[in-house]
Design a protein around this motif. Structure first.
Motif, PDB file in Angstrom:
ATOM      1  N   ILE A  28       0.330   2.371 -12.116  1.00 18.10           N
ATOM      2  CA  ILE A  28       0.164   2.200 -13.558  1.00 18.10           C
ATOM      3  C   ILE A  28      -1.069   1.376 -13.916  1.00 18.10           C
ATOM      4  O   ILE A  28      -1.401   1.254 -15.086  1.00 18.10           O
ATOM      5  CB  ILE A  28       1.432   1.598 -14.214  1.00 18.10           C
ATOM      6  CG1 ILE A  28       1.812   0.271 -13.583  1.00 18.10           C
ATOM      7  CG2 ILE A  28       2.579   2.575 -14.127  1.00 18.10           C
ATOM      8  CD1 ILE A  28       2.975  -0.419 -14.283  1.00 18.10           C
ATOM      9  N   ARG A  29      -1.764   0.800 -12.927  1.00 17.08           N
ATOM     10  CA  ARG A  29      -3.017   0.087 -13.188  1.00 17.08           C
ATOM     11  C   ARG A  29      -3.830   0.068 -11.906  1.00 17.08           C
ATOM     12  O   ARG A  29      -3.293  -0.167 -10.826  1.00 17.08           O
ATOM     13  CB  ARG A  29      -2.738  -1.354 -13.618  1.00 17.08           C
ATOM     14  CG  ARG A  29      -3.998  -2.152 -13.900  1.00 17.08           C
ATOM     15  CD  ARG A  29      -3.627  -3.594 -14.258  1.00 17.08           C
ATOM     16  NE  ARG A  29      -4.783  -4.398 -14.563  1.00 17.08           N
ATOM     17  CZ  ARG A  29      -5.522  -5.034 -13.657  1.00 17.08           C
ATOM     18  NH1 ARG A  29      -5.220  -4.949 -12.375  1.00 17.08           N
ATOM     19  NH2 ARG A  29      -6.558  -5.757 -14.030  1.00 17.08           N
ATOM     20  N   VAL A  30      -5.114   0.337 -12.032  1.00 16.83           N
ATOM     21  CA  VAL A  30      -6.021   0.294 -10.883  1.00 16.83           C
ATOM     22  C   VAL A  30      -7.201  -0.574 -11.253  1.00 16.83           C
ATOM     23  O   VAL A  30      -7.818  -0.390 -12.304  1.00 16.83           O
ATOM     24  CB  VAL A  30      -6.506   1.714 -10.486  1.00 16.83           C
ATOM     25  CG1 VAL A  30      -7.490   1.636  -9.332  1.00 16.83           C
ATOM     26  CG2 VAL A  30      -5.340   2.607 -10.127  1.00 16.83           C
ATOM     27  N   GLY A  31      -7.491  -1.538 -10.427  1.00 15.17           N
ATOM     28  CA  GLY A  31      -8.617  -2.441 -10.634  1.00 15.17           C
ATOM     29  C   GLY A  31      -8.794  -3.237  -9.354  1.00 15.17           C
ATOM     30  O   GLY A  31      -8.630  -2.704  -8.259  1.00 15.17           O
ATOM     31  N   ALA A  32      -9.096  -4.524  -9.481  1.00 14.90           N
ATOM     32  CA  ALA A  32      -9.150  -5.378  -8.298  1.00 14.90           C
ATOM     33  C   ALA A  32      -7.755  -5.479  -7.691  1.00 14.90           C
ATOM     34  O   ALA A  32      -7.593  -5.604  -6.480  1.00 14.90           O
ATOM     35  CB  ALA A  32      -9.667  -6.760  -8.670  1.00 14.90           C
ATOM     36  N   ASP A  33      -6.744  -5.410  -8.562  1.00 18.85           N
ATOM     37  CA  ASP A  33      -5.355  -5.341  -8.146  1.00 18.85           C
ATOM     38  C   ASP A  33      -4.815  -3.972  -8.542  1.00 18.85           C
ATOM     39  O   ASP A  33      -5.337  -3.328  -9.437  1.00 18.85           O
ATOM     40  CB  ASP A  33      -4.518  -6.412  -8.849  1.00 18.85           C
ATOM     41  CG  ASP A  33      -4.969  -7.816  -8.491  1.00 18.85           C
ATOM     42  OD1 ASP A  33      -5.283  -8.044  -7.314  1.00 18.85           O
ATOM     43  OD2 ASP A  33      -4.995  -8.670  -9.393  1.00 18.85           O
ATOM     44  N   VAL A  34      -3.746  -3.561  -7.872  1.00 20.15           N
ATOM     45  CA  VAL A  34      -3.092  -2.296  -8.193  1.00 20.15           C
ATOM     46  C   VAL A  34      -1.679  -2.633  -8.642  1.00 20.15           C
ATOM     47  O   VAL A  34      -0.944  -3.338  -7.947  1.00 20.15           O
ATOM     48  CB  VAL A  34      -3.068  -1.349  -6.971  1.00 20.15           C
ATOM     49  CG1 VAL A  34      -2.337  -0.071  -7.296  1.00 20.15           C
ATOM     50  CG2 VAL A  34      -4.475  -1.050  -6.504  1.00 20.15           C
ATOM     51  N   LYS A  35      -1.291  -2.134  -9.812  1.00 26.48           N
ATOM     52  CA  LYS A  35       0.057  -2.353 -10.331  1.00 26.48           C
ATOM     53  C   LYS A  35       0.836  -1.067 -10.146  1.00 26.48           C
ATOM     54  O   LYS A  35       0.375   0.001 -10.543  1.00 26.48           O
ATOM     55  CB  LYS A  35       0.006  -2.738 -11.806  1.00 26.48           C
ATOM     56  CG  LYS A  35       1.339  -3.205 -12.361  1.00 26.48           C
ATOM     57  CD  LYS A  35       1.251  -3.542 -13.832  1.00 26.48           C
ATOM     58  CE  LYS A  35       0.774  -4.938 -14.051  1.00 26.48           C
ATOM     59  NZ  LYS A  35       0.909  -5.357 -15.472  1.00 26.48           N
ATOM     60  N   ILE A  36       1.997  -1.187  -9.494  1.00 25.97           N
ATOM     61  CA  ILE A  36       2.831  -0.025  -9.237  1.00 25.97           C
ATOM     62  C   ILE A  36       4.233  -0.263  -9.803  1.00 25.97           C
ATOM     63  O   ILE A  36       4.686  -1.399  -9.899  1.00 25.97           O
ATOM     64  CB  ILE A  36       2.900   0.317  -7.728  1.00 25.97           C
ATOM     65  CG1 ILE A  36       3.365  -0.886  -6.912  1.00 25.97           C
ATOM     66  CG2 ILE A  36       1.569   0.830  -7.234  1.00 25.97           C
ATOM     67  CD1 ILE A  36       3.527  -0.622  -5.417  1.00 25.97           C
ATOM     68  N   PHE A  50      -6.770  -4.484  -1.402  1.00 28.58           N
ATOM     69  CA  PHE A  50      -6.854  -4.468   0.065  1.00 28.58           C
ATOM     70  C   PHE A  50      -5.468  -4.301   0.679  1.00 28.58           C
ATOM     71  O   PHE A  50      -5.272  -3.465   1.560  1.00 28.58           O
ATOM     72  CB  PHE A  50      -7.520  -5.751   0.564  1.00 28.58           C
ATOM     73  CG  PHE A  50      -7.638  -5.821   2.061  1.00 28.58           C
ATOM     74  CD1 PHE A  50      -8.613  -5.084   2.720  1.00 28.58           C
ATOM     75  CD2 PHE A  50      -6.777  -6.607   2.806  1.00 28.58           C
ATOM     76  CE1 PHE A  50      -8.714  -5.137   4.107  1.00 28.58           C
ATOM     77  CE2 PHE A  50      -6.872  -6.665   4.178  1.00 28.58           C
ATOM     78  CZ  PHE A  50      -7.845  -5.930   4.838  1.00 28.58           C
ATOM     79  N   ASP A  51      -4.484  -5.082   0.205  1.00 29.76           N
ATOM     80  CA  ASP A  51      -3.119  -4.966   0.720  1.00 29.76           C
ATOM     81  C   ASP A  51      -2.499  -3.615   0.369  1.00 29.76           C
ATOM     82  O   ASP A  51      -1.788  -3.023   1.173  1.00 29.76           O
ATOM     83  CB  ASP A  51      -2.245  -6.092   0.172  1.00 29.76           C
ATOM     84  CG  ASP A  51      -2.608  -7.446   0.767  1.00 29.76           C
ATOM     85  OD1 ASP A  51      -3.103  -7.473   1.909  1.00 29.76           O
ATOM     86  OD2 ASP A  51      -2.402  -8.457   0.079  1.00 29.76           O
ATOM     87  N   PHE A  52      -2.773  -3.127  -0.846  1.00 28.26           N
ATOM     88  CA  PHE A  52      -2.252  -1.811  -1.245  1.00 28.26           C
ATOM     89  C   PHE A  52      -2.776  -0.724  -0.326  1.00 28.26           C
ATOM     90  O   PHE A  52      -2.024   0.153   0.095  1.00 28.26           O
ATOM     91  CB  PHE A  52      -2.627  -1.520  -2.699  1.00 28.26           C
ATOM     92  CG  PHE A  52      -2.120  -0.201  -3.202  1.00 28.26           C
ATOM     93  CD1 PHE A  52      -0.801  -0.059  -3.596  1.00 28.26           C
ATOM     94  CD2 PHE A  52      -2.955   0.905  -3.275  1.00 28.26           C
ATOM     95  CE1 PHE A  52      -0.317   1.163  -4.053  1.00 28.26           C
ATOM     96  CE2 PHE A  52      -2.482   2.121  -3.731  1.00 28.26           C
ATOM     97  CZ  PHE A  52      -1.161   2.246  -4.116  1.00 28.26           C
ATOM     98  N   ASN A  53      -4.063  -0.766  -0.014  1.00 31.17           N
ATOM     99  CA  ASN A  53      -4.654   0.245   0.873  1.00 31.17           C
ATOM    100  C   ASN A  53      -4.035   0.204   2.268  1.00 31.17           C
ATOM    101  O   ASN A  53      -3.940   1.230   2.939  1.00 31.17           O
ATOM    102  CB  ASN A  53      -6.165   0.073   0.961  1.00 31.17           C
ATOM    103  CG  ASN A  53      -6.855   0.483  -0.323  1.00 31.17           C
ATOM    104  OD1 ASN A  53      -6.345   1.287  -1.089  1.00 31.17           O
ATOM    105  ND2 ASN A  53      -8.014  -0.092  -0.575  1.00 31.17           N
ATOM    106  N   LYS A  54      -3.598  -0.970   2.725  1.00 28.71           N
ATOM    107  CA  LYS A  54      -2.939  -1.082   4.023  1.00 28.71           C
ATOM    108  C   LYS A  54      -1.500  -0.578   3.969  1.00 28.71           C
ATOM    109  O   LYS A  54      -0.996  -0.050   4.951  1.00 28.71           O
ATOM    110  CB  LYS A  54      -2.938  -2.534   4.513  1.00 28.71           C
ATOM    111  CG  LYS A  54      -4.279  -3.008   4.988  1.00 28.71           C
ATOM    112  CD  LYS A  54      -4.309  -4.378   5.625  1.00 28.71           C
ATOM    113  CE  LYS A  54      -3.099  -5.224   5.551  1.00 28.71           C
ATOM    114  NZ  LYS A  54      -3.273  -6.570   6.089  1.00 28.71           N
TER     115      LYS A  54
END
Length: 68
Positions: A28-36, A50-54
């Motif tokens: 629901i949000r993409v930026g420096a952080d990703v909100k899911i 970075f953590d989301f990509n892992k």
């Protein structure tokens, strides 16, 4: 390994399931952080990119598939 290409409102599967038992999340949000958001219980979690990509496993439904 190439990074997974994800977009806003894609439904993704993470490596570990949520505490409610579901493993599908909507971005629901993409930026420096990703909100899911959990598709089962509605819990919203914000993770650093970075953590989301892992932690992402695969894309279950892309936004282009859902619009058709």
């Amino acid at each position: 390994m190439t990074p997974i290409e994800y977009k806003l409102h894609d439904i993704v599967e993470m490596k570990k399931p949520h505490a409610c038992g579901a493993n599908a999340w909507e971005i629901i949000r993409v930026g420096a952080d990703v909100k899911i958001k959990c598709t089962n219980c509605g819990r919203v979690v914000m993770i650093g990119r970075f953590d989301f990509n892992k932690r992402i496993k695969k894309i279950l439904k892309s936004v282009e598939e859902r619009e058709q």
